[in-house]
Every structure is written in structure tokens, then in C-alpha cells.
Design a protein around this motif. Structure first.
Motif, PDB file in Angstrom:
ATOM      1  N   ASN A 216       0.836  -1.202   0.000  1.00 18.03           N
ATOM      2  CA  ASN A 216       0.000   0.000   0.000  1.00 18.03           C
ATOM      3  C   ASN A 216       0.870   1.250   0.000  1.00 18.03           C
ATOM      4  O   ASN A 216       1.755   1.422   0.839  1.00 18.03           O
ATOM      5  CB  ASN A 216      -0.920   0.014   1.233  1.00 18.03           C
ATOM      6  CG  ASN A 216      -1.564   1.384   1.437  1.00 18.03           C
ATOM      7  OD1 ASN A 216      -1.312   2.062   2.433  1.00 18.03           O
ATOM      8  ND2 ASN A 216      -2.383   1.808   0.505  1.00 18.03           N
TER       9      ASN A 216
ATOM     10  N   ASN B 128      -0.210   5.310  -1.054  1.00 13.82           N
ATOM     11  CA  ASN B 128      -1.267   6.135  -1.653  1.00 13.82           C
ATOM     12  C   ASN B 128      -0.711   7.360  -2.363  1.00 13.82           C
ATOM     13  O   ASN B 128       0.279   7.941  -1.919  1.00 13.82           O
ATOM     14  CB  ASN B 128      -2.236   6.590  -0.554  1.00 13.82           C
ATOM     15  CG  ASN B 128      -3.050   5.429  -0.001  1.00 13.82           C
ATOM     16  OD1 ASN B 128      -3.210   4.407  -0.657  1.00 13.82           O
ATOM     17  ND2 ASN B 128      -3.567   5.583   1.207  1.00 13.82           N
TER      18      ASN B 128
ATOM     19  N   PRO C  15      -7.792   2.078  -2.173  1.00  9.71           N
ATOM     20  CA  PRO C  15      -8.444   2.554  -0.953  1.00  9.71           C
ATOM     21  C   PRO C  15      -8.884   4.013  -1.089  1.00  9.71           C
ATOM     22  O   PRO C  15      -8.091   4.873  -1.489  1.00  9.71           O
ATOM     23  CB  PRO C  15      -7.358   2.413   0.121  1.00  9.71           C
ATOM     24  CG  PRO C  15      -6.062   2.408  -0.611  1.00  9.71           C
ATOM     25  CD  PRO C  15      -6.322   1.930  -2.009  1.00  9.71           C
TER      26      PRO C  15
ATOM     27  N   SER D   4     -12.447   2.872   2.953  1.00 12.49           N
ATOM     28  CA  SER D   4     -11.304   2.726   3.853  1.00 12.49           C
ATOM     29  C   SER D   4     -11.511   3.516   5.146  1.00 12.49           C
ATOM     30  O   SER D   4     -12.550   3.331   5.795  1.00 12.49           O
ATOM     31  CB  SER D   4     -10.080   3.162   3.039  1.00 12.49           C
ATOM     32  OG  SER D   4      -8.914   2.617   3.500  1.00 12.49           O
ATOM     33  N   ALA D   5     -10.592   4.403   5.527  1.00 13.37           N
ATOM     34  CA  ALA D   5     -10.768   5.134   6.789  1.00 13.37           C
ATOM     35  C   ALA D   5     -12.004   6.035   6.723  1.00 13.37           C
ATOM     36  O   ALA D   5     -12.430   6.445   5.647  1.00 13.37           O
ATOM     37  CB  ALA D   5      -9.533   5.976   7.075  1.00 13.37           C
TER      38      ALA D   5
ATOM     39  N   LEU E 100      -5.107   2.286  12.121  1.00 16.82           N
ATOM     40  CA  LEU E 100      -3.716   2.283  12.613  1.00 16.82           C
ATOM     41  C   LEU E 100      -3.672   2.913  13.995  1.00 16.82           C
ATOM     42  O   LEU E 100      -3.285   2.280  14.977  1.00 16.82           O
ATOM     43  CB  LEU E 100      -2.811   3.035  11.624  1.00 16.82           C
ATOM     44  CG  LEU E 100      -2.581   2.315  10.288  1.00 16.82           C
ATOM     45  CD1 LEU E 100      -1.796   3.200   9.326  1.00 16.82           C
ATOM     46  CD2 LEU E 100      -1.858   0.990  10.481  1.00 16.82           C
TER      47      LEU E 100
ATOM     48  N   THR F 128      -6.464   5.134  14.959  1.00 24.69           N
ATOM     49  CA  THR F 128      -7.807   5.642  15.245  1.00 24.69           C
ATOM     50  C   THR F 128      -8.820   4.492  15.196  1.00 24.69           C
ATOM     51  O   THR F 128      -8.499   3.394  14.732  1.00 24.69           O
ATOM     52  CB  THR F 128      -8.219   6.728  14.230  1.00 24.69           C
ATOM     53  OG1 THR F 128      -8.295   6.137  12.928  1.00 24.69           O
ATOM     54  CG2 THR F 128      -7.231   7.885  14.208  1.00 24.69           C
TER      55      THR F 128
END
Ligand code: SAM
Ligand code: DTB
Ligand code: SF4
Length: 326
Positions: free
Chosen positions: A152, A154, A221, A263-264, A292, A294
């Protein structure tokens, strides 16, 4: 992947964004349905293997040493802790285990430790993904040799907006790392973050960059910014949910065979928004109550959501984890 387009123009992408919502979702869902099982979602679990004190200045991130976020710095996790977290993730139904480190790039010594972790997680019959920052060519080859499935890294946002978010590494640095990963034969996981104050044009440019890479990333993501106290982006206006869903839909249309990961940011999203993301073409997500650094929605909530929507977690052909099925 030769039948897939890698020459999308910005105008074509902006036209998609401007479609009436129903037309856009009808189009993206039809493409989704012809490439994937529409009621299956791939599930990954994240673990931070090295937290905090990162030298980079990403203005969204809790882990940058420049952001006073109160995060405790942690050393690289010992191997046995990684194995127990991966075993738990597998028992809960995750098929992929993603390990993240707050590094600008891995040193040779730290890469050796991560390779031990990858080998141990693979021995549990799970797919592996790591995100360790920038990689050199030879480091990517070493990761391929130990059996890593995904890397990964980004692009985060458009090349034009990028400089307002990060100054310590360039867009080209990111493209170079993606090239090293792709050339090593590792699956590329690359996407971005929405809700950082970018314009729709920036979102379209991010997707254009991703879709026009030499090959579409196998996994894309899409993160909704998790606002973190002490970061420069804390308190910024939240992105409209419909615009988030539109971005997922456009990603699905441009990269029809890629997994698009919701994703997040799911803790701040209601179930209806998430359901529309799945309809628009998202078919992957993080499962487990931590990202990670949070929170992620708790596992019971996600199991209920899958049940209510008739969604099943995608099984790997070789193994059959169970607990997330509807
Ligand atoms: N340090 C490595 C790097 O940046 O390449 C790997 C870990 S980094 C935390 C992985 C990705 O998580 C970032 O590229 C970013 O897209 C995403 N991310 C980090 N903080 C986030 C936040 N607060 N909200 C949404 N996404 C975030
Ligand atoms: C990605 O695009 N999102 C994940 C994963 N790749 C590594 C990370 C999200 C991090 C969210 C903020 C945090 O928990 O620190
Ligand atoms: Fe460091 Fe990665 Fe956070 Fe940037 S996103 S500050 S590189 S951990």
C-alpha cells in the motif's frame, strides 16, 4: 489487464462526476455487477507495527513528529504480537492482514524484521499487505521474494493539491515507489484521502492519476479524512457524503476490475452512506475495531450491517474464515 483503459481524460472524468446521482450509480453498479459478485466484500484487518515519530509532514496524520497529537511513540512490535493479532484477525474472518509502519522509508534492518512478519502471517494462510513508506527497487524485490501479496502506497490527492498537504516527499517519489512495487510483481494498493479541502477537480485528477498508471492498482483505498486533534487539517469542513459516494462510483467506472476499498472514515459515516458506497462499487473494507491509530466501527456493528444488507465477506479459495458471513 490489456482491455482496461489507462488513457482517461480529465474531461471524461468530470462529466461522470456531474451525472445525476441515480445515473452515476446505475452506471457504476452495472459495471460492478459485471465484474464482481455484487454481494461480496473483501475484508482486511490493519495493524500498526510501528507507531508515531514519523519524520514526514503529512498534514492529516496523527503519526507525524511535526503534529502535536499526543500519540505515544512505539518501537517496532515484536513478532509474537504480530502473529497473535493476525491469528485473531483470521479467526474473525479477515482474509488479508495489513501492517503499517510510520516510516519515511524502511532501513535494511527494519525491512528484515518486516520480512519475518510477512513470512509468519503467510504461514497462517492469510494474504499479506504492508505499508512502509517509500521503497527502493531492491527492497521491493526482497518483499516479492518473501511472498508479500500487496504493497500500500497512496497518491493521497491530485498532483496540484498535493503540495498543500505534504512537503517532505514529492508526488514523483510516490509514483517511483509504485513503479518499483509494480515492476517487482507485487500487487499495488494505492488510493487517496477525500475531505482535505480539495476540489472536485482534485478528486477527478487523483482518480485520473490512479487509472492512468501503466496498470490499474489491484486495490484502490478511498479514505474519508479522519480529523485528528493537533493536525493542521483538524476542523476542516467535512466532505458531503454524496460527493464521497460519487467518488467511489467514478473509481469503479474508471478501474472496473480493481477492488475499491471503503477505507478510513467509516466511524463517522452512517450505515446508509456505507450501503450506498457498496452499491456504487466499493467491495473491500477494513474490519476490526482499530485502523492504525484511530477507531474503526466495532466488529459487532459491521457484522450486523453485513446481515442487514445481505453482504457476505469474500472467502479466499484456499481457506474459509467464517464469522463475518450473513
Ligand atoms: N508511513 C507510510 C506512508 O505514509 O506511506 C505508511 C502508513 S500511512 C498512515 C498510510 C496511509 O494512511 C496514508 O498514505 C494516508 O492515505 C492514510 N491516512 C493516514 N492518516 C489518515 C487520516 N487521518 N485519515 C485518512 N487517511 C489517513
Ligand atoms: C489506507 O489507505 N488507509 C489505511 C491503510 N491504507 C494503511 C490507513 C488509514 C489510517 C487512518 C488513520 C489512523 O488510524 O491513523
Ligand atoms: Fe508518516 Fe505515513 Fe503519517 Fe505521512 S502518512 S506522517 S509518512 S506515517
Amino acid at each position: 489487464m490489456s482491455d482496461l483503459r489507462t488513457n482517461w481524460t480529465l474531461n471524461e472524468i468530470e462529466v461522470l462526476f456531474e451525472l445525476p446521482f441515480n445515473d452515476l450509480l446505475f452506471k457504476s453498479h452495472s459495471i460492478h455487477r459485471s465484474n464482481f459478485q455484487p454481494n461480496q466484500v473483501q475484508v482486511s484487518t490493519l495493524l500498526s507495527i510501528k507507531t508515531g515519530a514519523c519524520p514526514e509532514d503529512c498534514s492529516y496524520c496523527s503519526q507525524s513528529a511535526r503534529n502535536d497529537t499526543g500519540l505515544e511513540r512505539e518501537r517496532l512490535l515484536p513478532l509474537d504480537e504480530v502473529i497473535s493479532a493476525a491469528t485473531e484477525a483470521k479467526n474473525n474472518g479477515a482474509t488479508r492482514f495489513c501492517m503499517g509502519a510510520a516510516w519515511r522509508n524502511p532501513t535494511e534492518k527494519s525491512l528484515n524484521h518486516v520480512i519475518d512478519m510477512i513470512e509468519a502471517v503467510k504461514a497462517l494462510d492469510m494474504e499479506t499487505c504492508v505499508t512502509l513508506g517509500m521503497l527502493e527497487k531492491n527492497q521491493a524485490l526482497r518483499l516479492k521474494d518473501c511472498g508479500l501479496d500487496y504493497y500500500n502506497h497512496n497518491l493521497d490527492t491530485s498532483p496540484e493539491f498535493y503540495g498543500t498537504v505534504i512537503s517532505t516527499r514529492t508526488y514523483q517519489d510516490r509514483l517511483d515507489t509504485l513503479e518499483h512495487v509494480r515492476d517487482a510483481g507485487i500487487n499495488v494498493c494505492s488510493g487517496g484521502i477525500l475531505g482535505m479541502g480539495e476540489t472536485r477537480r482534485d478528486r477527478a485528477r487523483l482518480l485520473q492519476e490512479l487509472a492512468n498508471l501503466p496498470e490499474h492498482p489491484q486495490s484502490v483505498p478511498i479514505n474519508d479524512l479522519v480529523q485528528i486533534q493537533g493536525t493542521p487539517l483538524d476542523g476542516i469542513d467535512k466532505l458531503d457524503s454524496f460527493e464521497f459516494i460519487r467518488t467511489i462510483a467514478v473509481a469503479r467506472i474508471l478501474m472496473p476490475k480493481s477492488y475499491v476499498r471503503l477505507s478510513a472514515g467509516r466511524t463517522e459515516m452512517n450505515d446508509e452512506t456505507q450501503a450506498l458506497c457498496f452499491f456504487a462499487g466499493a467491495n473491500s473494507m477494513f474490519y476490526g475495531d482499530r485502523l492504525l491509530t484511530t477507531d474503526n466501527p466495532d466488529e459487532n456493528h459491521d457484522q450486523q450491517l453485513f446481515k442487514r444488507l445481505g453482504i457476505q465477506s469474500e472467502k479466499r479459495e484456499v481457506s474459509a474464515p467464517t464469522s463475518l458471513s450473513a
